[in-house]
Design a protein around this motif. Structure first.
Motif, PDB file in Angstrom:
ATOM      1  N   SER C 162       0.689  -1.080   0.176  1.00  0.00           N
ATOM      2  CA  SER C 162      -0.150   0.102   0.246  1.00  0.00           C
ATOM      3  C   SER C 162       1.095   0.871  -0.103  1.00  0.00           C
ATOM      4  O   SER C 162       0.630   1.898  -0.518  1.00  0.00           O
ATOM      5  CB  SER C 162      -0.968  -0.296   1.385  1.00  0.00           C
ATOM      6  OG  SER C 162      -0.428  -0.371   2.713  1.00  0.00           O
ATOM      7  N   ASN C 165       2.295   1.892  -3.218  1.00  0.00           N
ATOM      8  CA  ASN C 165       1.689   2.187  -4.095  1.00  0.00           C
ATOM      9  C   ASN C 165       0.862   3.692  -4.440  1.00  0.00           C
ATOM     10  O   ASN C 165       0.553   4.396  -5.094  1.00  0.00           O
ATOM     11  CB  ASN C 165       0.103   1.869  -3.831  1.00  0.00           C
ATOM     12  CG  ASN C 165       0.555   0.029  -5.035  1.00  0.00           C
ATOM     13  OD1 ASN C 165       1.342  -0.452  -5.683  1.00  0.00           O
ATOM     14  ND2 ASN C 165      -0.716  -1.154  -4.558  1.00  0.00           N
ATOM     15  N   ALA C 166       0.694   4.054  -2.409  1.00  0.00           N
ATOM     16  CA  ALA C 166       0.528   5.180  -2.607  1.00  0.00           C
ATOM     17  C   ALA C 166       1.496   6.611  -2.813  1.00  0.00           C
ATOM     18  O   ALA C 166       1.451   7.165  -3.623  1.00  0.00           O
ATOM     19  CB  ALA C 166       0.518   5.432  -0.911  1.00  0.00           C
ATOM     20  N   LYS C 169       0.919   6.953  -6.392  1.00  0.00           N
ATOM     21  CA  LYS C 169      -0.142   7.433  -6.924  1.00  0.00           C
ATOM     22  C   LYS C 169       0.573   8.895  -6.807  1.00  0.00           C
ATOM     23  O   LYS C 169       0.288   9.695  -8.069  1.00  0.00           O
ATOM     24  CB  LYS C 169      -1.476   7.139  -6.209  1.00  0.00           C
ATOM     25  CG  LYS C 169      -2.335   7.873  -6.312  1.00  0.00           C
ATOM     26  CD  LYS C 169      -3.578   7.481  -5.420  1.00  0.00           C
ATOM     27  CE  LYS C 169      -4.794   8.495  -5.497  1.00  0.00           C
ATOM     28  NZ  LYS C 169      -5.862   6.957  -4.888  1.00  0.00           N
ATOM     29  N   TRP C 235      -4.884  11.930  -4.261  1.00  0.00           N
ATOM     30  CA  TRP C 235      -3.241  11.489  -3.639  1.00  0.00           C
ATOM     31  C   TRP C 235      -2.579  11.224  -2.295  1.00  0.00           C
ATOM     32  O   TRP C 235      -2.071  11.068  -1.471  1.00  0.00           O
ATOM     33  CB  TRP C 235      -2.179  12.055  -4.225  1.00  0.00           C
ATOM     34  CG  TRP C 235      -0.825  13.128  -4.490  1.00  0.00           C
ATOM     35  CD1 TRP C 235      -1.818  14.449  -5.088  1.00  0.00           C
ATOM     36  CD2 TRP C 235      -0.207  13.813  -3.600  1.00  0.00           C
ATOM     37  NE1 TRP C 235      -1.134  15.169  -4.749  1.00  0.00           N
ATOM     38  CE2 TRP C 235      -0.636  15.028  -3.999  1.00  0.00           C
ATOM     39  CE3 TRP C 235       0.350  13.485  -2.540  1.00  0.00           C
ATOM     40  CZ2 TRP C 235       0.549  16.098  -2.927  1.00  0.00           C
ATOM     41  CZ3 TRP C 235       1.197  14.344  -1.912  1.00  0.00           C
ATOM     42  CH2 TRP C 235       1.060  15.767  -1.814  1.00  0.00           C
ATOM     43  N   PRO C 237      -4.458  12.638   1.109  1.00  0.00           N
ATOM     44  CA  PRO C 237      -4.755  11.268   2.379  1.00  0.00           C
ATOM     45  C   PRO C 237      -4.273   9.875   1.702  1.00  0.00           C
ATOM     46  O   PRO C 237      -3.827   9.441   3.550  1.00  0.00           O
ATOM     47  CB  PRO C 237      -5.925  10.868   1.364  1.00  0.00           C
ATOM     48  CG  PRO C 237      -6.453  12.056   0.588  1.00  0.00           C
ATOM     49  CD  PRO C 237      -5.671  12.668  -0.618  1.00  0.00           C
ATOM     50  N   ASP C 238      -4.151   9.289   0.499  1.00  0.00           N
ATOM     51  CA  ASP C 238      -2.889   7.918   0.542  1.00  0.00           C
ATOM     52  C   ASP C 238      -1.381   8.324   0.519  1.00  0.00           C
ATOM     53  O   ASP C 238      -1.027   7.392   1.561  1.00  0.00           O
ATOM     54  CB  ASP C 238      -3.154   7.233  -1.187  1.00  0.00           C
ATOM     55  CG  ASP C 238      -4.496   7.037  -1.131  1.00  0.00           C
ATOM     56  OD1 ASP C 238      -5.471   6.738  -0.619  1.00  0.00           O
ATOM     57  OD2 ASP C 238      -4.516   6.491  -2.237  1.00  0.00           O
ATOM     58  N   GLU C 241       0.872   6.900   3.864  1.00  0.00           N
ATOM     59  CA  GLU C 241       1.241   5.906   4.278  1.00  0.00           C
ATOM     60  C   GLU C 241       2.893   5.867   4.369  1.00  0.00           C
ATOM     61  O   GLU C 241       3.377   5.141   5.093  1.00  0.00           O
ATOM     62  CB  GLU C 241       1.293   4.866   3.083  1.00  0.00           C
ATOM     63  CG  GLU C 241      -0.619   4.604   2.098  1.00  0.00           C
ATOM     64  CD  GLU C 241      -0.258   3.630   3.001  1.00  0.00           C
ATOM     65  OE1 GLU C 241      -0.058   2.979   3.963  1.00  0.00           O
ATOM     66  OE2 GLU C 241      -2.050   3.189   3.528  1.00  0.00           O
ATOM     67  N   SER C 247       4.368  12.764   6.616  1.00  0.00           N
ATOM     68  CA  SER C 247       3.605  13.737   6.995  1.00  0.00           C
ATOM     69  C   SER C 247       2.899  14.795   7.186  1.00  0.00           C
ATOM     70  O   SER C 247       2.553  16.376   6.259  1.00  0.00           O
ATOM     71  CB  SER C 247       2.202  12.282   7.514  1.00  0.00           C
ATOM     72  OG  SER C 247       2.225  11.510   7.094  1.00  0.00           O
ATOM     73  N   ARG C 303      -5.958  10.014   8.107  1.00  0.00           N
ATOM     74  CA  ARG C 303      -6.778  11.052   7.064  1.00  0.00           C
ATOM     75  C   ARG C 303      -7.808  11.983   7.562  1.00  0.00           C
ATOM     76  O   ARG C 303      -7.740  12.737   6.926  1.00  0.00           O
ATOM     77  CB  ARG C 303      -7.585   9.458   6.662  1.00  0.00           C
ATOM     78  CG  ARG C 303      -6.712   8.835   6.077  1.00  0.00           C
ATOM     79  CD  ARG C 303      -7.625   7.385   5.277  1.00  0.00           C
ATOM     80  NE  ARG C 303      -6.160   6.600   5.018  1.00  0.00           N
ATOM     81  CZ  ARG C 303      -6.215   6.849   3.424  1.00  0.00           C
ATOM     82  NH1 ARG C 303      -7.005   7.132   2.567  1.00  0.00           N
ATOM     83  NH2 ARG C 303      -5.250   5.297   2.920  1.00  0.00           N
ATOM     84  N   LYS C 549     -16.144   8.907   0.705  1.00  0.00           N
ATOM     85  CA  LYS C 549     -14.659  10.051   0.182  1.00  0.00           C
ATOM     86  C   LYS C 549     -15.586  10.646  -1.142  1.00  0.00           C
ATOM     87  O   LYS C 549     -15.150  11.067  -2.727  1.00  0.00           O
ATOM     88  CB  LYS C 549     -13.595   9.423  -0.216  1.00  0.00           C
ATOM     89  CG  LYS C 549     -12.796   9.270   1.387  1.00  0.00           C
ATOM     90  CD  LYS C 549     -12.269   8.678   0.764  1.00  0.00           C
ATOM     91  CE  LYS C 549     -12.379   7.639   0.895  1.00  0.00           C
ATOM     92  NZ  LYS C 549     -10.637   6.138   0.569  1.00  0.00           N
ATOM     93  N   ASP C 553     -12.055   8.378  -5.830  1.00  0.00           N
ATOM     94  CA  ASP C 553     -11.523   7.496  -6.353  1.00  0.00           C
ATOM     95  C   ASP C 553     -11.536   6.067  -7.522  1.00  0.00           C
ATOM     96  O   ASP C 553     -11.014   6.346  -8.086  1.00  0.00           O
ATOM     97  CB  ASP C 553     -10.252   6.427  -5.301  1.00  0.00           C
ATOM     98  CG  ASP C 553      -9.173   6.921  -4.351  1.00  0.00           C
ATOM     99  OD1 ASP C 553      -8.852   8.556  -5.167  1.00  0.00           O
ATOM    100  OD2 ASP C 553      -9.407   7.524  -3.166  1.00  0.00           O
TER     101      ASP C 553
END
Lengths: 102, 170, 629
Positions: C162, C165-166, C169, C235, C237-238, C241, C247, C303, C549, C553
């Motif tokens: 994840s 992928n984040a 993204k 992107w 919120p993701d 990760e 963050s 999030r 959301k 997405d």
């Protein structure tokens, strides 16, 4: 004694060179092919000498000396190769040394 | 006799050319390698004489005689003897196609270099004493010092290589 | 001054280089490199700040970088009120986040630890380049550099699918924005002939209004990507990760504000294009509102903060969109403090709970982690716009600016969003820190974080409480300071002064909105009136919509990703790759094979044949020379 046009000598050297070349082509005995190589070198030497002479330059002779030195080195290596080939194949037939073909 | 003097150079030329051609052809024609080597020896001696008599280079002639005819050729002869070749090894067997091609190519080569492009101007003086060994040495140890040293390196490498190649595997 | 600028950028760069090259050797001691590097950078930034405050600004080149025909791109820096404001904020917040990271990352393997600090320093370097550049190309270098570091840090735990992928993204979505940005730059170069800020802004009026609109909209596209605005916010919120300090630093305090900075920096262009300004303000308002609604129902601690970030970035764009650039930048700065703080506190909670992020499982953590809880409440109060904390001042300036400039609808949306913001922030607080523990096990393991983590929290909390007062410093406060650069804001301030009565009324309204949000949250999550659960089931469709959301997405997947994947699979892979490319490559190889298998018969192994070949070759060469030589 007089002088000769230099192209006579060039022809002479060329003749030697080409006799050597033909020898390399037609003979199969590796040692004789090697002798023919020496013949070719000799022919080139004659041409160098003659041209140097015609131009009044010493450098033709210098080059000839270098060629001789290289020929000596070449003889050493060539004979070594032929010897080691002969040792494994009991033969000096150049046509039989074709493991790398195709 | 004196009216024949202008033809002397050509007579010498003819003589040497014939001698070189005969001994050269001997090298490639004689079936026995030992004979071929002897023919080459003769050829080299004739060349040496050519240098001495016609091109006025006594030093190179001597070197030719000593190094080429003396050392290298004796060395090659020695190797030939060492091999103790069987009879069929030096059977003179010519492939006609190969010979034809080789001679043809050589003839064309000769023709085109020599006959088509006689740009070799100048005349070579006969016989008179040319530059002596001192001039030669000056040149070799000054202008040609670098190639000279490189050649010494080459010979050294060749010696090492020859030993490595000819040595029996342990 | 150039030396100081180089020092500001150079120290983090040096730190990143050392940790990058020798991290395998430094390992656990990486912070001894990274933290001093960033602290020195911050000190130099403060020095520069004092110099700028004294009225010295600087524009100059270090050396020419690209000189191609008329295009001249130097490595050059521009130090003025705007950029010094940015770098001071960035380095200050970054320093404390670096320190915090020492505690937060202490469970990491040694190699990863050094890698982490290397990326962090590298990020600061690029961020400073972005802020200090004196031309668009160098700015773009920093822009892409922070994007790269963001990608690397989101995917820091790359063994987790994840996270990887984040990261992808974030990178891909940013690429879409960057594409627009680059086209914008090309157009600027085409119509102005230079990419130096000074040249561009001096000649901005030569651009036709239509072209200015196109250019600014393209630039804004880039800003929506980097600053997570509709439609490219997905992107952010993701991006949660990544490690929480990341963050905090990148996806809240600094990098995501790059878009706001860029728009403010280009204000001379935006002022020429009223339509673009309208678009910016509208997109900002819409983003602020929608992101806030998404934050209402989310149960993931980080999030919620991420949506809050998106929402606050929306505020900043409202600010720059209505022309009060200084207010937008001011909000950027206050937001850097309180949102950086809140992420760090969230990280502290997460650290204590071994990675638990679900608010529904927390509760009653106030007694277990008092410092974390109190600092969080300070941050939340600041973001909710409760006076006299930081958020109140900056948000109020933005909303007042919107109102005064006649954007009444945007003002209303903003004020309503302020209410929502207060609500979801205090919902978060009440769920996390107050009430009864909902999960005994989690409550058991909770503990206060070590001082290396709490001290940054305290510092940033004090900052969040106090930086707002910068607005009422003499000489017009922050706005007066920034308006040296963002000159067009002058008449705004004047307008605001004229409408002093209106100003005060607006202030009161937004304060009421904030308190209302807090009160509603308190009533719902402390007293249970109205009960959140019954409310959720009563408005089930809305709740579901928000919880998912708005299905954005899914929509993007349906519209873009799936067609792309399908197209790639069916057309690009099965036809273009397998048939065309493989066919070509294999075909070439096959032809070579055929030719080779034919030609190999030349290699007879008979020396005589080769000798004939050489002789023949000499003959042919001679003839070639004769014919063509």
């Amino acid at each position: 004694m007089g002088a000769l046009p230099v192209y006579h000598y060039v022809g002479m050297g060329l003749l030697l060179f080409l006799i050597g070349a033909v020898g390399v082509i037609i003979r199969r005995n590796a040692i004789v092919m090697f002798l023919c190589l020496e013949l070719m070198l000799n022919g080139v030497n004659v041409i160098f000498m003659a041209l140097g002479r015609a131009k009044g330059s010493v450098e033709g002779q210098v080059i000839v000396l270098f060629v001789m030195a290289v020929a000596a080195a070449e003889a050493a290596i060539g004979m070594a190769i032929i010897t080691s080939y002969y040792r494994t194949h009991r033969s000096v037939d150049a046509d039989k040394a074709d493991l790398m073909k195709w | 006799m004196s009216h024949l003097l202008p033809y002397m150079p050509y007579a010498l030329l003819l003589l040497f050319t014939l001698a070189l051609a005969v001994t050269g052809l001997g090298v490639i024609i004689l079936p026995n390698p030992v004979h071929a080597a002897l023919a080459l020896l003769a050829n080299l001696v004739v060349t040496s004489l050519l240098y001495l008599v016609m091109l006025g280079a006594p030093f190179v002639a001597m070197v030719q005689l000593i190094v080429y005819a003396g050392a290298i050729l004796v060395f090659i002869l020695f190797v030939i003897m060492l091999m103790n070749l069987r009879k069929e090894e030096y059977t003179f067997k010519v492939w006609p196609m190969r010979a034809l091609l080789g001679i043809g190519a050589a003839a064309i080569f000769f023709f085109q270099i020599f006959a088509l492009n006689p740009n070799f101007a100048g005349k070579a003086l006969l016989g008179a004493q040319g530059p002596d060994a001192k001039v030669l040495a000056d040149l070799i140890f000054s202008k040609y010092l670098m190639p000279f040293e490189l050649v010494s390196l080459l010979i050294f490498a060749a010696a090492v290589g020859a030993i490595a190649l000819a040595k029996k595997k342990a | 001054m150039l030396t100081s600028i180089c020092a500001v950028i150079g120290f983090p760069l040096l730190g990143a280089t050392i940790n990058g090259l020798f991290g395998w050797k430094i390992k656990r001691k990486a912070h001894w490199v990274a933290v001093p590097a960033i602290a020195l950078s911050a000190i130099f930034a403060l020095r520069l700040f004092s110099q700028v405050l004294a009225g010295h600004t600087f524009v100059g080149d270090l050396y020419p970088w690209l000189v191609i025909g008329k295009l001249h791109v130097p490595i050059g820096f521009q130090l003025d009120q705007l950029s010094v404001f940015m770098i001071t904020t960035v380095t200050f917040v970054a320093t404390w986040i670096h320190i915090y990271s020492i505690g937060y990352m202490d469970h990491e393997p040694p190699m990863g630890y050094a890698r982490y600090f290397c990326y962090l320093n590298m990020f600061v370097t690029f961020m400073l380049v972005l802020c200090l550049a004196n031309n668009y190309v160098l700015m773009f270098v920093g822009w892409e550099g922070v994007g790269l570091c963001s990608y690397l840090l989101i995917g820091y735990w790359y063994e987790k699918a994840s996270a990887a992928n984040a990261g992808m993204k974030a990178f891909v979505v940013n690429r879409i924005g960057d594409f627009g940005f680059m086209i914008g730059l090309f157009l600027i170069y085409k119509f102005v002939g230079s990419l130096q800020f000074n040249d561009v802004f001096a000649h901005a009026h030569e651009i036709t209004p239509a072209m200015a609109t196109i250019i600014t909209l393209l630039l804004f596209t880039g800003a929506t990507g980097k600053s997570a605005q509709i439609p490219l916010y997905v992107w952010l919120p993701d991006a949660m990760e990544g490690p929480t300090p990341v963050s905090s630093l990148i996806h809240a305090a600094t990098m995501v504000t790059a878009g706001v900075y860029m728009v403010s920096r280009s204000h001379a262009l935006f002022n020429l294009a009223p339509l673009s300004m309208e678009v910016v303000a509208t997109v900002g308002a819409a983003t602020a509102f929608f992101a806030a609604t998404m934050a209402l129902v989310n149960n993931d601690l980080k999030r919620v903060l991420a949506y809050s970030t998106v929402s606050q970035l929306g505020y900043m764009f409202i600010g720059v969109g209505v022309g009060v650039y200084a207010a937008g930048i001011f909000h950027l700065m206050t937001h850097a403090f309180f949102k950086g703080l809140m992420f760090l506190t969230a990280g502290s909670v997460m650290h204590a709970l071994h990675g638990e992020l679900d608010m529904q499982k927390m509760g009653g953590l106030l007694k277990k982690m008092p410092i974390t809880a109190i600092t969080f409440i300070v941050g939340a109060t600041a973001i909710a716009g409760i006076p006299p904390l930081a958020g109140f001042w900056s948000k109020d300036e933005i909303l007042a600016g919107a109102f005064v400039h006649g954007h009444k609808v945007i003002w209303f949306v903003g004020t309503f969003t302020a209410f929502l913001t207060a609500f979801y922030m205090f919902r978060l607080i009440f769920l996390t820190f107050f009430g009864e523990p909902r999960d005994e096990h989690i409550h058991e393991i909770a503990h206060e974080s070590p001082p290396v983590m709490t001290i940054p929290l305290i510092v940033l909390a004090i900052g969040s409480a106090l930086v707002g007062f910068a607005a009422i410093l003499p000489h017009g406060g922050v706005a007066g300071f920034l308006n040296h650069v963002l000159a067009s804001g002058h008449h705004v301030a004047e307008a605001a002064e004229e409408g002093g009565g209106v100003e005060h009324m607006l202030m009161i309204i937004s304060v009421i909105a904030g308190f209302a949000g807090v009160g509603l949250a308190a009533s719902m999550y402390l007293k249970g009136v109205p009960n959140p659960k019954t409310l959720g089931s009563t408005f089930k469709p809305i709740y579901t919509l928000l919880y998912h959301k708005y299905y954005v997405d899914e929509l993007y997947f349906f519209l873009f990703v799936n067609p792309l994947v399908g197209g790639s699979r069916q057309v690009l892979w099965k036809f273009v790759d397998v048939v065309l490319i493989d066919g070509t490559v294999n075909g070439v190889a096959k032809v070579c094979g055929w030719i080779g298998s034919g030609l190999r018969y030349i290699q007879t192994g008979v020396i005589a044949h080769y000798a004939i070949g050489i002789l023949g070759g000499a003959v042919i060469l001679y003839w070639l020379r004769l014919l063509f030589g």
